[in-house]
Design an enzyme around this catalytic site. Structure first.
Site, PDB file in Angstrom:
ATOM      1  N   HIS A 166       0.832  -1.215   0.000  1.00  0.00           N
ATOM      2  CA  HIS A 166       0.000   0.000   0.000  1.00  0.00           C
ATOM      3  C   HIS A 166       0.867   1.264   0.000  1.00  0.00           C
ATOM      4  CE1 HIS A 166      -4.205   1.558   1.195  1.00  0.00           C
ATOM      5  NE2 HIS A 166      -3.506   2.546   0.664  1.00  0.00           N
TER       6      HIS A 166
ATOM      7  N   ARG B  39       2.201   8.744  -6.299  1.00  0.00           N
ATOM      8  CA  ARG B  39       1.743  10.071  -6.760  1.00  0.00           C
ATOM      9  C   ARG B  39       2.048  10.421  -8.208  1.00  0.00           C
ATOM     10  NH1 ARG B  39      -1.827  10.212  -2.831  1.00  0.00           N
ATOM     11  NH2 ARG B  39      -1.124  11.044  -0.826  1.00  0.00           N
TER      12      ARG B  39
ATOM     13  N   ASP C 242       0.637   2.474   3.843  1.00  0.00           N
ATOM     14  CA  ASP C 242      -0.237   3.529   3.309  1.00  0.00           C
ATOM     15  C   ASP C 242       0.551   4.835   3.194  1.00  0.00           C
ATOM     16  OD1 ASP C 242      -2.376   4.938   2.304  1.00  0.00           O
ATOM     17  OD2 ASP C 242      -3.581   4.878   4.129  1.00  0.00           O
TER      18      ASP C 242
ATOM     19  N   HIS D 297     -10.615  -0.278   0.136  1.00  0.00           N
ATOM     20  CA  HIS D 297     -10.553   0.802   1.134  1.00  0.00           C
ATOM     21  C   HIS D 297     -11.962   0.861   1.707  1.00  0.00           C
ATOM     22  CE1 HIS D 297      -9.845   5.242   2.229  1.00  0.00           C
ATOM     23  NE2 HIS D 297     -11.159   5.087   2.328  1.00  0.00           N
TER      24      HIS D 297
ATOM     25  N   HIS E 204      -5.774  -1.134   5.134  1.00  0.00           N
ATOM     26  CA  HIS E 204      -5.634  -0.349   6.379  1.00  0.00           C
ATOM     27  C   HIS E 204      -6.786  -0.546   7.379  1.00  0.00           C
ATOM     28  CE1 HIS E 204      -8.064   2.264   3.874  1.00  0.00           C
ATOM     29  NE2 HIS E 204      -7.039   2.771   3.245  1.00  0.00           N
TER      30      HIS E 204
END
Ligand SMILES: [Zn+2]
Length: 452
Positions: free
Chosen positions: A76, A80, A321, A195, A248
């Site tokens: 995870h 970007r 994450d 998610h 997560h």
């Protein structure tokens, strides 16, 4: 991956951790890397013959007093790129990964444009080949544009070597769409990575329902926003026999749901972040956006449930994450700043210091297992996550006894949005070898950070 030239390397006098009947013992090993792979492993007395196996050109690394472990795997990570290169790029993000001891990372699709086509997947793979220093696994979106409506081309993703799909950043709200996703995944065997967040229950909420919300009068998202979706999707995973992976995981209720479904034999796995294992909303004592992430920091009761879940096998792996944002973006306080913190460089030292050394709730071998071997097993990444003959040489050398200050000089990430700056950690990553090449090595300029 580009960086790290493949060469012949002898790592000598390294310590590896062996576990038998729950006792950890240190074994001295010498290990030879040739052509990207682990070519020899000598233990104990066998080590006498090691030099016969290498050529004079071999690079020799004296790893005395260092722990040798399988390179970490993080399923995870937000790299970007494309679209948000001021926060992070594939080059900087993979460098940060190498610095943290990671040799394989999964790239989330919430870039601009969203990774929602096989062309985009190929672009990420190519870019990672050119500028990345560790292995990058692109995880494309489940739905086009991650808009939660139209399901992506899973068969094409699979053909491109993809292991899973996700709309990370948001959960797929509509049950009918989720049914189509499960049906498609059932045909081609991709892992559904969710998610879990019901937007209708969390909308506008920036922190957990609790202390920080009261203190700073902030809108909340409660535990139900997460676990209601976990529950819905676990049912679908059972119905379709498809592997569902909970990203997560943060609430005690979600942990219990995963535990119950696992007991029934449903293919369900879960990851937990280092921050949810070490912080709670009670740690938010100022309007500091470095404590704002999604899912939000929960209560101590939730944190304890996550640790129990990790220990009893309900939670399979640790994932950072890693979510870089610029200083300007994160300067707007808890209400207005974007969600997320970086995590690649701090993950191991943080968890080793807090959970293994201080709180003594996790063994070192368990920590390593949840950051490498079990991650590879969960995602069927064959040959990764273990130190074995013929496996790709993905390795990390760690100095467990070195204490250092985790400050900005320890970051290769373009961003520094983390609440852990200024912390003292043990467990310094001294070298990372990915696919047989050295991709991170502690340099002299780094020595200043050693207290010892
Ligand atoms: Zn997410």
């Amino acid at each position: 991956m580009a960086g790290g030239q493949a060469e012949e390397i002898l790592i000598k006098n390294a310590q590896i951790l062996e576990v038998s009947s729950s006792l950890e013992s240190i074994v001295l090993v010498d290990l030879i890397i040739k052509d990207h792979f682990i070519a020899n492993i000598f233990k104990g007395k066998e080590r006498r013959n090691r030099y016969e196996q290498i050529t004079p050109q071999a690079k020799i690394i004296d790893a005395s007093n260092l722990l040798l472990a399988a390179g970490f795997i993080d399923m995870h990570v937000h790299l970007r790129e494309p679209g948000f290169e001021a926060k992070e790029t594939i080059a900087s993000g993979t460098k940060a990964a190498a610095r943290g001891g990671f040799t394989t990372i999964a790239a989330m699709p919430n870039t601009r444009p969203v990774i929602d086509s096989v062309e985009m997947v190929s672009w990420i793979q190519k870019r990672a080949q050119e500028v990345g220093v560790v292995r990058v696994l692109p995880i494309p979106a489940m739905t086009i544009g991650s808009a939660g409506e139209e399901v992506g081309d899973f068969a094409a993703y699979l053909a491109a070597g993809v292991v899973g799909v996700t709309d990370d950043g948001r959960g797929v709200e509509k049950k009918s769409v989720m049914e189509s996703i499960f049906k498609k995944a059932q045909e081609c065997g991709l892992i559904i990575m969710q998610h879990s967040e019901m937007h209708q229950l969390s909308a506008g909420g920036v922190v957990n329902q609790g202390k920080a919300a009261e203190r700073f009068k902030l809108p909340v998202q409660g535990n139900e926003a997460e676990y209601k979706m976990v529950e819905r999707d676990a049912d679908l995973a059972e119905k379709y026999g498809v592997h569902l992976h909970i990203q997560h995981i943060s609430t005690k209720e979600s942990v219990e749901i995963v535990r119950q479904y696992k007991k029934r034999g449903v293919k369900i796995s879960a990851e937990v972040t280092p921050h949810h294992l070490t912080l709670t909303d009670a740690d938010i004592v100022s309007d500091d956006a470095n404590y704002k992430m999604n899912p939000p920091l929960r209560t101590e009761e939730d944190r304890q449930a996550l640790i129990v879940g990790l220990l009893d096998g309900t939670i399979d792996c640790i994932a950072t994450d890693h979510a870089p944002h610029t200083a300007l973006e994160k300067s707007q306080g808890l209400l207005k700043s974007p969600f997320g913190i970086i995590g690649l460089e701090s993950a191991f030292p943080l968890l080793y210091t807090e959970l293994v050394l201080k709180q003594k709730v996790l063994s070192l071998s368990m920590l390593l297992h949840k950051m490498s071997t079990q991650v590879a097993e969960t995602f069927s990444l064959s040959q990764l996550g273990r130190i074995s003959l013929g496996a790709p040489a993905d390795l990390v050398l760690i100095n467990l006894d070195r204490e250092f200050t985790f400050d900005k000089s320890q970051l290769s990430s373009l961003s520094s949005n983390t609440p852990y700056l200024g912390s003292y950690f043990f467990g310094k990553i001294m070298m990372t070898i990915a696919n047989g090449g050295i991709v991170w090595e502690r340099r002299d300029s780094d020595v200043n950070n050693f207290i010892a």
